[in-house]
Enzyme design. Structure first.
Site, short mmCIF file in Angstrom:
data_model
loop_
_atom_site.label_atom_id
_atom_site.label_comp_id
_atom_site.label_asym_id
_atom_site.label_seq_id
_atom_site.Cartn_x
_atom_site.Cartn_y
_atom_site.Cartn_z
CD GLU A 160 -3.31 -2.31 7.25
OE1 GLU A 160 -2.19 -2.57 6.78
OE2 GLU A 160 -3.96 -1.29 6.99
CG ASN A 195 -1.74 1.24 1.36
OD1 ASN A 195 -1.78 2.06 0.44
ND2 ASN A 195 -2.38 1.42 2.50
CD1 TRP A 196 3.46 0.96 -2.99
CD2 TRP A 196 3.38 2.17 -4.88
NE1 TRP A 196 4.10 0.25 -3.98
CE2 TRP A 196 4.06 0.96 -5.14
CE3 TRP A 196 3.21 3.09 -5.92
CZ2 TRP A 196 4.57 0.65 -6.41
CZ3 TRP A 196 3.71 2.78 -7.17
CH2 TRP A 196 4.39 1.58 -7.42
CE LYS A 197 -0.02 3.21 4.73
NZ LYS A 197 0.12 3.31 6.18
CD GLU A 230 -2.70 5.57 6.68
OE1 GLU A 230 -2.72 5.61 5.44
OE2 GLU A 230 -1.78 5.02 7.32
CB SER A 263 5.52 -1.67 11.96
OG SER A 263 5.19 -0.31 12.17
N GLY A 313 3.01 -1.14 4.16
CA GLY A 313 3.08 0.28 3.84
C GLY A 313 4.52 0.68 3.50
N GLY A 314 5.20 1.29 4.46
CA GLY A 314 6.55 1.84 4.23
C GLY A 314 7.51 0.90 3.50
CG HIS A 372 -5.63 2.08 5.22
ND1 HIS A 372 -5.18 3.01 6.13
CD2 HIS A 372 -4.63 1.17 5.07
CE1 HIS A 372 -3.94 2.67 6.50
NE2 HIS A 372 -3.60 1.56 5.87
N GLY A 415 2.85 2.43 10.68
CA GLY A 415 3.81 3.51 10.52
C GLY A 415 4.56 3.89 11.80
P1 13P Z 1 3.26 0.44 7.55
O1 13P Z 1 3.73 -0.86 6.98
O2 13P Z 1 4.00 1.63 7.01
O3 13P Z 1 3.18 0.40 9.04
O4 13P Z 1 1.75 0.63 7.03
C1 13P Z 1 0.87 -0.41 7.13
C2 13P Z 1 -0.36 -0.07 6.38
O5 13P Z 1 -1.10 0.84 6.76
C3 13P Z 1 -0.66 -0.82 5.16
O6 13P Z 1 -1.94 -0.56 4.71
#
Ligand code: 13P
Length: 253
Positions: free
Chosen positions: A167, A9-11, A97, A213, A234-235, A95, A173
């Site tokens: 999640e 998930n590149w966000k 967010e 994470s 994510g990251g 998600h 993050g």
């Molecule tokens: P991180 O891997 O950056 O913690 O993000 C997880 C995430 O929100 C994937 O959708």
């Protein structure tokens, strides 16, 4: 048999040029390694989808959201049909967010999920508690409520097009991942919630991803758990090498 999936998930990261470069790199690495047991997905910003879908031969592509309406006067929105028309097979919905910053409720998500399925997109549906809820011992109730309210209007056939992603918000993050025991405990619970509604077979066939994470160092340990079917990353999905290490960890189990 449920699928093993590693999804990025590149966000809101990467310009179009950077995104194409990253997707190419991931696609090439996956092609070379041929991890037969893992479906690899990259979730990219809307504007990248068409280009990334054109180059994706060994990976699938997901949108990170879609609109709650089918079409019309909704300035700035992107519909499920538009996402599908770029070649996507998946959309990430719910998600944390989007729930936290854009007021996305389960009621809205019911509409988004219906439109995604009508347009033949499989849904990666995210659920997870915030820290205060875990500390108050409410994490199981919170997760169950989001599954029941967001998804349990679906038929068993429709539910077959849902991938769940647990999640925990406190792990996203933050560099503070859930322990493999915490992840396994929740995934097992989620599977039992699905079984209560749709039966053991559907529950057994449901892919449940862990996100928060998850990285090149801890993926192997998380994926050793029987109910952790893969990851939503994510990251670490923004670095092709790290993402590939996670894919390889999934394939090795
Ligand atoms: P991180 O891997 O950056 O913690 O993000 C997880 C995430 O929100 C994937 O959708």
């Amino acid at each position: 048999m449920r699928k093993k999936i590693v999804a990025g998930n590149w966000k809101m990261n990467t310009t179009l040029a950077e995104g194409i470069e990253l997707a190419k790199e991931v696609n090439e690495k996956v092609k070379a390694a041929a991890p037969a047991g893992v479906k690899v997905i990259v979730g990219t910003p809307f504007i990248h989808l068409a280009d990334v879908n054109r180059l994706a031969t060994d990976i699938e592509v997901a949108a990170e959201n879609c609109a709650a309406e089918a079409k019309g006067a909704y300035t700035g929105e992107v519909s499920a049909a538009m996402v599908k028309s770029t070649g996507c097979k998946y959309v990430i919905l719910g998600h944390s967010e989007r729930r936290a910053y854009y007021g996305e409720t389960n009621e809205i998500l019911v509409k988004k999920v219906a439109l995604a399925l009508e347009n033949e997109l499989d849904v990666i549906f995210c659920i997870g508690e915030v820290l205060e809820e875990r500390e108050a011992g409410k994490h199981f109730d919170v997760v169950k409520k989001d599954i029941v309210e967001g998804l349990f209007n679906l038929t068993a056939e429709q539910f077959g097009h849902i991938v769940l992603a647990y999640e925990p918000v406190w792990a996203i993050g933050t560099g503070k991942t859930a322990t493999s025991e915490q992840a396994e405990e929740m995934h097992k619970f989620i599977r039992s919630v699905v079984a209560e509604k749709y039966g053991e077979q559907v529950a057994d066939d449901t892919t449940i991803l862990y996100g928060g994470s998850c990285n090149a160092k801890n993926a192997d340990e998380l994926f050793s758990m029987p109910n952790v079917d893969g990851g939503l990353i994510g990251g670490a999905s923004l670095k092709a090498d790290d993402f590939m290490t996670i894919i390889t960890a999934r394939n090795n189990h």
